[in-house]
Scaffold this motif. Structure first.
Motif, PDB file in Angstrom:
ATOM      1  N   ALA A   5      18.129  14.721   3.197  1.00 14.56           N
ATOM      2  CA  ALA A   5      17.647  13.932   2.063  1.00 14.56           C
ATOM      3  C   ALA A   5      17.603  12.403   2.308  1.00 14.56           C
ATOM      4  O   ALA A   5      16.836  11.492   2.002  1.00 14.56           O
ATOM      5  N   SER A   6      18.838  12.076   3.156  1.00 20.00           N
ATOM      6  CA  SER A   6      18.521  10.452   3.568  1.00 20.00           C
ATOM      7  C   SER A   6      17.754  10.312   4.357  1.00 20.00           C
ATOM      8  O   SER A   6      17.268   9.020   3.948  1.00 20.00           O
ATOM      9  N   LEU A   7      17.179  10.951   5.219  1.00 19.04           N
ATOM     10  CA  LEU A   7      15.937  10.414   6.156  1.00 19.04           C
ATOM     11  C   LEU A   7      14.815  10.511   5.324  1.00 19.04           C
ATOM     12  O   LEU A   7      14.081   9.455   5.334  1.00 19.04           O
ATOM     13  N   THR A   8      14.702  11.393   4.186  1.00 17.86           N
ATOM     14  CA  THR A   8      13.457  11.598   3.010  1.00 17.86           C
ATOM     15  C   THR A   8      13.457  10.484   2.370  1.00 17.86           C
ATOM     16  O   THR A   8      12.497   9.797   2.385  1.00 17.86           O
ATOM     17  N   SER A   9      14.418   9.946   2.021  1.00 19.34           N
ATOM     18  CA  SER A   9      14.679   8.825   1.152  1.00 19.34           C
ATOM     19  C   SER A   9      14.367   7.391   1.706  1.00 19.34           C
ATOM     20  O   SER A   9      13.673   6.548   1.190  1.00 19.34           O
ATOM     21  N   ALA A  10      14.938   7.247   3.011  1.00 12.42           N
ATOM     22  CA  ALA A  10      14.645   6.400   3.807  1.00 12.42           C
ATOM     23  C   ALA A  10      13.127   6.032   4.265  1.00 12.42           C
ATOM     24  O   ALA A  10      12.490   4.956   4.252  1.00 12.42           O
ATOM     25  N   TYR A  11      12.472   7.081   4.627  1.00 13.98           N
ATOM     26  CA  TYR A  11      11.091   7.091   4.759  1.00 13.98           C
ATOM     27  C   TYR A  11      10.297   6.730   3.559  1.00 13.98           C
ATOM     28  O   TYR A  11       9.368   5.855   3.924  1.00 13.98           O
ATOM     29  N   ALA A  12      10.714   7.184   2.539  1.00  7.72           N
ATOM     30  CA  ALA A  12      10.060   6.877   1.244  1.00  7.72           C
ATOM     31  C   ALA A  12      10.079   5.555   0.833  1.00  7.72           C
ATOM     32  O   ALA A  12       9.086   4.748   0.634  1.00  7.72           O
ATOM     33  N   LYS A  13      11.188   4.951   1.045  1.00 13.83           N
ATOM     34  CA  LYS A  13      11.439   3.502   0.783  1.00 13.83           C
ATOM     35  C   LYS A  13      10.502   2.673   1.605  1.00 13.83           C
ATOM     36  O   LYS A  13       9.941   1.663   1.317  1.00 13.83           O
ATOM     37  N   ALA A  14      10.430   3.005   2.950  1.00 12.06           N
ATOM     38  CA  ALA A  14       9.858   2.343   4.066  1.00 12.06           C
ATOM     39  C   ALA A  14       8.484   2.344   3.817  1.00 12.06           C
ATOM     40  O   ALA A  14       7.582   1.347   4.120  1.00 12.06           O
ATOM     41  N   ILE A  15       7.751   3.425   3.278  1.00  8.02           N
ATOM     42  CA  ILE A  15       6.423   3.689   3.242  1.00  8.02           C
ATOM     43  C   ILE A  15       5.923   3.067   1.822  1.00  8.02           C
ATOM     44  O   ILE A  15       5.065   2.439   1.828  1.00  8.02           O
ATOM     45  N   TYR A  16       6.633   3.625   0.710  1.00 13.54           N
ATOM     46  CA  TYR A  16       6.186   3.184  -0.678  1.00 13.54           C
ATOM     47  C   TYR A  16       6.623   1.680  -1.138  1.00 13.54           C
ATOM     48  O   TYR A  16       5.818   1.245  -1.814  1.00 13.54           O
ATOM     49  N   LEU A  17       7.745   1.354  -0.642  1.00 13.83           N
ATOM     50  CA  LEU A  17       8.299   0.056  -1.298  1.00 13.83           C
ATOM     51  C   LEU A  17       8.300  -1.198  -0.357  1.00 13.83           C
ATOM     52  O   LEU A  17       8.033  -2.451  -0.589  1.00 13.83           O
ATOM     53  N   ASP A  18       8.480  -0.691   0.933  1.00 11.14           N
ATOM     54  CA  ASP A  18       8.397  -2.035   2.045  1.00 11.14           C
ATOM     55  C   ASP A  18       7.167  -2.045   2.647  1.00 11.14           C
ATOM     56  O   ASP A  18       6.714  -3.191   3.433  1.00 11.14           O
ATOM     57  N   GLY A  19       6.259  -0.929   2.990  1.00 11.50           N
ATOM     58  CA  GLY A  19       5.261  -1.040   3.935  1.00 11.50           C
ATOM     59  C   GLY A  19       5.352  -1.019   5.446  1.00 11.50           C
ATOM     60  O   GLY A  19       4.742  -1.553   5.910  1.00 11.50           O
ATOM     61  N   THR A  20       6.890  -0.794   5.629  1.00  7.98           N
ATOM     62  CA  THR A  20       7.115  -0.935   7.094  1.00  7.98           C
ATOM     63  C   THR A  20       6.944   0.405   7.921  1.00  7.98           C
ATOM     64  O   THR A  20       7.025   0.266   9.270  1.00  7.98           O
ATOM     65  N   ARG A  21       6.700   1.308   7.292  1.00 11.08           N
ATOM     66  CA  ARG A  21       6.100   2.818   8.103  1.00 11.08           C
ATOM     67  C   ARG A  21       4.762   3.332   7.363  1.00 11.08           C
ATOM     68  O   ARG A  21       4.314   2.795   6.213  1.00 11.08           O
TER      69      ARG A  21
END
Length: 69
Positions: A5-21
């Protein structure tokens, strides 16, 4: 392989909120769980913004919103 779950949430933040992934840069087994997380935890406006910024594709946007239904 377990989905963390921690990796899923980190990926989501990086994709949807930060645009870094991008979905193309994350582990394939995390793509759908990350879309589900985004649908469950972010507003439609945040998901729309990710599309407008070019951080997700139209197809990824539609797939994410389909999880909200």
């Amino acid at each position: 392989m377990p989905i963390y779950a921690s990796l899923t949430s980190a990926y989501a933040k990086a994709i949807y909120l930060d645009g870094t992934r991008r979905f193309s840069s994350i582990r394939p087994e995390y793509v759908e769980p990350t879309k589900q997380y985004g649908a469950d935890n972010y507003t439609i406006e945040q998901i729309d913004n990710a599309l407008a910024q070019g951080w997700i594709t139209t197809e990824e946007h539609q797939q994410t919103l389909a999880y909200r239904a």
